[in-house]
Structure formats: structure tokens, C-alpha cells
Write an enzyme that holds these catalytic residues in place. Structure first.
Site, PDB file in Angstrom:
ATOM      1  N   ARG A  46     -10.708  21.876  32.310  1.00  0.00           N
ATOM      2  CA  ARG A  46      -9.430  22.935  31.596  1.00  0.00           C
ATOM      3  C   ARG A  46      -9.835  23.037  30.052  1.00  0.00           C
ATOM      4  O   ARG A  46      -9.645  23.967  29.391  1.00  0.00           O
ATOM      5  CB  ARG A  46      -8.219  22.503  32.239  1.00  0.00           C
ATOM      6  CG  ARG A  46      -7.753  22.945  33.468  1.00  0.00           C
ATOM      7  CD  ARG A  46      -6.295  22.452  33.721  1.00  0.00           C
ATOM      8  NE  ARG A  46      -6.215  22.848  35.132  1.00  0.00           N
ATOM      9  CZ  ARG A  46      -5.115  22.648  35.863  1.00  0.00           C
ATOM     10  NH1 ARG A  46      -4.092  21.824  35.270  1.00  0.00           N
ATOM     11  NH2 ARG A  46      -4.808  22.881  37.177  1.00  0.00           N
ATOM     12  N   GLU A 129       7.556  15.555  33.734  1.00  0.00           N
ATOM     13  CA  GLU A 129       6.725  16.011  32.600  1.00  0.00           C
ATOM     14  C   GLU A 129       7.268  15.717  31.326  1.00  0.00           C
ATOM     15  O   GLU A 129       6.756  15.761  30.292  1.00  0.00           O
ATOM     16  CB  GLU A 129       6.827  17.566  32.791  1.00  0.00           C
ATOM     17  CG  GLU A 129       5.803  18.232  31.845  1.00  0.00           C
ATOM     18  CD  GLU A 129       5.299  19.528  32.114  1.00  0.00           C
ATOM     19  OE1 GLU A 129       5.525  19.924  33.375  1.00  0.00           O
ATOM     20  OE2 GLU A 129       4.741  20.311  31.339  1.00  0.00           O
ATOM     21  N   SER A 145       0.760  15.978  38.421  1.00  0.00           N
ATOM     22  CA  SER A 145       2.074  15.979  37.681  1.00  0.00           C
ATOM     23  C   SER A 145       3.276  15.818  38.726  1.00  0.00           C
ATOM     24  O   SER A 145       4.215  15.104  38.506  1.00  0.00           O
ATOM     25  CB  SER A 145       2.284  17.294  36.938  1.00  0.00           C
ATOM     26  OG  SER A 145       2.735  18.375  37.571  1.00  0.00           O
ATOM     27  N   LEU A 146       2.870  16.428  39.919  1.00  0.00           N
ATOM     28  CA  LEU A 146       4.028  16.347  40.764  1.00  0.00           C
ATOM     29  C   LEU A 146       4.128  15.044  41.660  1.00  0.00           C
ATOM     30  O   LEU A 146       5.152  14.562  41.660  1.00  0.00           O
ATOM     31  CB  LEU A 146       3.908  17.444  41.834  1.00  0.00           C
ATOM     32  CG  LEU A 146       4.087  18.771  41.490  1.00  0.00           C
ATOM     33  CD1 LEU A 146       3.909  19.977  42.466  1.00  0.00           C
ATOM     34  CD2 LEU A 146       5.278  19.053  40.623  1.00  0.00           C
TER      35      LEU A 146
HETATM   36  C1  LIG Z   1       2.411  27.806  36.905  1.00  0.00           C
HETATM   37  C2  LIG Z   1       2.377  26.175  36.997  1.00  0.00           C
HETATM   38  C3  LIG Z   1       1.607  25.894  38.308  1.00  0.00           C
HETATM   39  C4  LIG Z   1       1.532  24.421  38.223  1.00  0.00           C
HETATM   40  N1  LIG Z   1       0.911  23.963  39.525  1.00  0.00           N
HETATM   41  C5  LIG Z   1       1.092  22.339  39.558  1.00  0.00           C
HETATM   42  C6  LIG Z   1       0.287  22.255  40.823  1.00  0.00           C
HETATM   43  O1  LIG Z   1      -0.263  22.864  41.585  1.00  0.00           O
HETATM   44  N2  LIG Z   1       0.374  20.627  41.007  1.00  0.00           N
HETATM   45  C7  LIG Z   1       0.844  19.893  40.239  1.00  0.00           C
HETATM   46  O2  LIG Z   1       1.076  18.748  40.326  1.00  0.00           O
HETATM   47  N3  LIG Z   1       1.690  20.476  39.059  1.00  0.00           N
HETATM   48  C8  LIG Z   1       1.602  21.670  38.873  1.00  0.00           C
HETATM   49  N4  LIG Z   1       2.207  22.220  37.684  1.00  0.00           N
HETATM   50  C9  LIG Z   1       2.947  21.377  36.667  1.00  0.00           C
HETATM   51  C10 LIG Z   1       4.310  20.950  37.430  1.00  0.00           C
HETATM   52  O3  LIG Z   1       5.025  22.023  38.145  1.00  0.00           O
HETATM   53  C11 LIG Z   1       5.413  20.460  36.493  1.00  0.00           C
HETATM   54  O4  LIG Z   1       4.675  19.326  35.634  1.00  0.00           O
HETATM   55  C12 LIG Z   1       6.587  19.843  37.136  1.00  0.00           C
HETATM   56  O5  LIG Z   1       7.228  20.826  38.022  1.00  0.00           O
HETATM   57  C13 LIG Z   1       7.554  19.146  36.276  1.00  0.00           C
HETATM   58  O6  LIG Z   1       8.600  18.618  36.845  1.00  0.00           O
HETATM   59  P1  LIG Z   1       9.875  18.139  36.153  1.00  0.00           P
HETATM   60  O7  LIG Z   1      10.972  17.956  37.279  1.00  0.00           O
HETATM   61  O8  LIG Z   1       9.447  16.936  35.632  1.00  0.00           O
HETATM   62  O9  LIG Z   1      10.344  19.378  35.086  1.00  0.00           O
HETATM   63  P2  LIG Z   1      10.817  20.843  35.546  1.00  0.00           P
HETATM   64  O10 LIG Z   1      10.323  21.288  36.735  1.00  0.00           O
HETATM   65  O11 LIG Z   1      10.458  21.363  34.347  1.00  0.00           O
HETATM   66  O12 LIG Z   1      12.436  20.639  35.584  1.00  0.00           O
HETATM   67  C14 LIG Z   1      13.278  20.444  34.271  1.00  0.00           C
HETATM   68  C15 LIG Z   1      14.469  21.437  34.545  1.00  0.00           C
HETATM   69  O13 LIG Z   1      15.430  20.896  33.690  1.00  0.00           O
HETATM   70  C16 LIG Z   1      16.092  21.951  33.301  1.00  0.00           C
HETATM   71  N5  LIG Z   1      16.648  21.984  31.932  1.00  0.00           N
HETATM   72  C17 LIG Z   1      15.797  21.866  30.890  1.00  0.00           C
HETATM   73  N6  LIG Z   1      16.429  21.649  29.692  1.00  0.00           N
HETATM   74  C18 LIG Z   1      17.758  21.485  30.036  1.00  0.00           C
HETATM   75  C19 LIG Z   1      18.975  21.405  29.397  1.00  0.00           C
HETATM   76  N7  LIG Z   1      19.180  21.210  28.149  1.00  0.00           N
HETATM   77  N8  LIG Z   1      20.011  21.232  30.218  1.00  0.00           N
HETATM   78  C20 LIG Z   1      20.129  21.195  31.535  1.00  0.00           C
HETATM   79  N9  LIG Z   1      18.749  21.665  32.094  1.00  0.00           N
HETATM   80  C21 LIG Z   1      17.603  21.671  31.540  1.00  0.00           C
HETATM   81  C22 LIG Z   1      14.939  23.195  33.479  1.00  0.00           C
HETATM   82  O14 LIG Z   1      15.721  24.362  33.543  1.00  0.00           O
HETATM   83  C23 LIG Z   1      14.307  22.611  34.475  1.00  0.00           C
HETATM   84  O15 LIG Z   1      15.088  23.271  36.016  1.00  0.00           O
HETATM   85  C24 LIG Z   1       2.266  23.710  37.191  1.00  0.00           C
HETATM   86  C25 LIG Z   1       2.985  24.303  36.146  1.00  0.00           C
HETATM   87  C26 LIG Z   1       3.091  25.410  36.264  1.00  0.00           C
HETATM   88  C27 LIG Z   1       3.749  26.026  34.647  1.00  0.00           C
END
Ligand SMILES: Cc1cc2nc3c(=O)[nH]c(=O)nc-3n(C[C@H](O)[C@H](O)[C@H](O)COP(=O)(O)OP(=O)(O)OC[C@H]3O[C@@H](n4cnc5c(N)ncnc54)[C@H](O)[C@@H]3O)c2cc1C
Length: 274
Positions: A46, A129, A145-146
Site C-alpha cells: 500500500r 485503532e 486491525s480488526l
Molecule cells: C473503508 C475501510 C475498510 C476497512 N477494511 C478493513 C478490513 O477489511 N479489515 C480490517 O482489519 N480493518 C479494516 N479497516 C480498518 C478497521 O475498520 C478499523 O481499524 C477498525 O474498525 C477500528 O475499530 P475501533 O473500534 O478501534 O474504532 P472505530 O470503529 O473507529 O470506533 C470508534 C467509535 O468511537 C466513536 N467516537 C469517536 N470519538 C468519540 C467521542 N468523542 N465521543 C463518543 N464517541 C466517539 C466513533 O463514532 C466510533 O463509533 C477498514 C477501514 C476502513 C475505513
């Protein structure tokens, strides 16, 4: 550090939809407006593909994903979701070039935590993340990342269960609790911050651009997104090397010893006061 996904569909949708790398796996190539290949190996990692695209864009070229030959007519069947999005904006991947560009995709780094997800702020845990566990180093392999979010999230939960189940309560931390509503950033501010960060702390970075980004972001330090952009630019300016997703055109070599770049609020306050 930021991982840039090389093939965001460069159309007027926010966020820009991603075109899976599997499309290139099926034979699609990256070309400019003259049909010339952007790089020899369209299946490179990438960061390599993103750099090649960014250099082409900065040289005034356009960048397209050309799926017309391969997968061609098989596109709709192989990639129905991407096909549907493309059709929605008037593009047929079997017959049209798809405009693409690199897009910020994943943060390697974030809130520094130990193996149990504990940050330096008592009672503040981070997983997923947002956390800096060191698991991904300076880059990230697709799709893990998941795994990190699940494994580290479970680790935090188990730790908290062990520590607090006896007391049947969580520590008394100011601000603890769930946000009442889904978090919504202010759109015009986001657009301004996005422009500054994209320009100065994007795929290809140098001291001049990063310094400009820091200056541009200073008025937005009270905004969560501005602060994150500032931290990204600040860390990138400190890192005098190129490594993984972080490319300094003024420091193209990789340092012999890998090192973390740590930044605290005290550093920021000192800089803001300077
Ligand atoms: C288009 C796309 C495709 C992807 N495909 C893959 C894949 O195929 N495989 C893979 O492993 N990874 C993939 N990733 C990466 C993966 O989706 C993310 O790294 C993962 O979802 C992060 O999860 P998380 O729970 O840490 O954070 P998030 O899913 O970002 O959750 C954080 C949450 O906190 C909330 N939040 C933020 N700030 C505040 C606040 N101040 N107060 C209250 N709530 C708040 C947000 O609204 C969100 O709901 C992809 C990412 C993208 C963008």
C-alpha cells in the site's frame, strides 16, 4: 503514522469509497491520463503504490484504476458492492477508467498503552485503532486491525474484570460514561483541517510542509480532529527518517535503529507557547 490506502474512488462522496486491492489482484492496473502505468508492480504494498500515485498527482497527472481489460466484464460479478457504488456515480468499471487517489486509512500509533490497554492517565484504557500497542509497527498488513481490536479489547476487559469485580465498581474517573449521542464533528472545520493535514502531512512529507501544517492547525487545537492532525504532523516532523507508511522526502533513508516518537500534552503546551 498513517497508512494510506492507494485506491479510494476519487469522486464527490464523503468518505470516498474504497476500491479493494482485490481488484488489482484480478488484473486491474493503475494508469495516468495517457494510459501509462503509474508503477511497474501494481500489486506492490500500500505505501509503495500510494507514493507512486501521490508523486504522479503532484506532477499534475491524473490517476486511474483501469479494470476494463481485467477483470473487465467479470467486474460486476466479482465486486458487486464496488460496482454498485461506481454505477451510482455514473461509472461502469467494465468500460470506464476509475479515478483514484490515496486516502488516509489507518492510524499506526495513538494513545500509548501497556499490554493491558492502560494509558498514562489513571483509569483511561484504550484498545483498537486509537491505541498505540506497537503491534503494527510503522505499517499494517491488510485486515489485521480488526484482530487487534478484538484481541486487545478482550485483554482490557479481562484486566478490568479482574481488578474491579471484587469491588463491583469502576474507578471514579471524571468524564467516565457513554456519550449521549453519536459523536459528530463540525463539517466545515473538518474540511479545513482535512485540507491542511492532507497537504502538509500526507503521503509525502518534508520539514517545510509539516511546519506549515503545524502552523495551520494551531487555531484548531481545541477541536479533537485538529488536535489529532497536529499530533500526526508533530510526530512526523520529529521522525527524521522514512519508515513504513511515513515518507520524508527530505529524509528518505530508514534509521538503523527503530524508535517510537512520543508526544505529551506538555510538549504541545511548550510548543504553543513558543
Ligand atoms: C473503508 C475501510 C475498510 C476497512 N477494511 C478493513 C478490513 O477489511 N479489515 C480490517 O482489519 N480493518 C479494516 N479497516 C480498518 C478497521 O475498520 C478499523 O481499524 C477498525 O474498525 C477500528 O475499530 P475501533 O473500534 O478501534 O474504532 P472505530 O470503529 O473507529 O470506533 C470508534 C467509535 O468511537 C466513536 N467516537 C469517536 N470519538 C468519540 C467521542 N468523542 N465521543 C463518543 N464517541 C466517539 C466513533 O463514532 C466510533 O463509533 C477498514 C477501514 C476502513 C475505513
Amino acid at each position: 503514522m498513517v497508512q494510506f490506502h492507494p485506491t479510494a474512488l476519487a469522486v464527490d462522496l464523503d468518505p470516498m469509497p474504497l476500491v479493494s486491492e482485490a481488484v488489482r489482484g484480478e488484473g486491474a492496473i493503475l494508469v495516468n491520463e495517457n494510459g501509462e502505468w503509474i508503477l511497474k508492480n501494481p500489486l506492490a504494498a500500500r505505501d509503495v503504490v500510494s507514493r507512486a500515485e501521490w508523486a504522479a498527482l503532484q506532477a499534475g497527472h491524473k490517476v486511474f484504476l483501469d479494470a476494463r481489460q481485467e477483470p473487465g466484464d467479470r467486474f460486476a460479478e466479482l465486486f458487486p458492492a464496488i460496482n454498485a457504488i461506481a454505477q451510482r456515480v455514473g461509472l461502469n468499471p467494465a468500460t470506464d477508467l476509475l479515478p483514484v487517489r490515496p486516502a488516509a486509512h489507518y492510524h499506526m500509533g495513538g494513545v500509548l498503552v501497556d499490554t493491558q490497554g492502560q494509558s498514562s492517565v489513571p483509569g483511561l484504557f484504550a484498545a483498537g485503532e486509537v491505541a498505540s500497542t506497537g503491534l503494527h509497527g510503522a505499517n499494517r498488513l491488510a485486515s489485521n486491525s480488526l484482530l487487534e481490536a478484538v484481541v486487545c479489547g478482550r485483554g482490557v476487559a479481562q484486566h478490568l474484570k479482574g481488578v474491579y469485580s471484587a469491588q463491583n465498581t469502576l474507578p471514579d474517573v471524571p468524564g467516565r460514561g457513554w456519550a449521549d449521542e453519536k459523536w459528530h464533528p463540525a463539517e466545515p472545520v473538518i474540511a479545513r483541517i482535512r485540507g491542511i493535514v492532507s497537504q502538509g502531512a500526507g503521503v509525502l512529507r518534508d520539514a517545510e510542509g509539516l511546519t506549515e501544517a503545524l502552523e495551520g492547525l494551531r487555531p484548531y487545537l481545541d477541536d479533537d480532529t485538529g488536535l489529532v492532525g497536529y499530533l500526526v504532523a508533530w510526530s512526523a516532523l520529529q521522525r527524521l527518517e522514512s519508515r513504513g507508511g511515513h515518507t520524508r522526502t527530505d529524509h528518505p533513508l530508514t534509521a538503523a535503529e527503530p524508535a517510537h516518537t512520543l508526544v505529551s500534552f506538555a510538549d504541545l503546551e511548550a510548543r504553543s507557547a513558543a
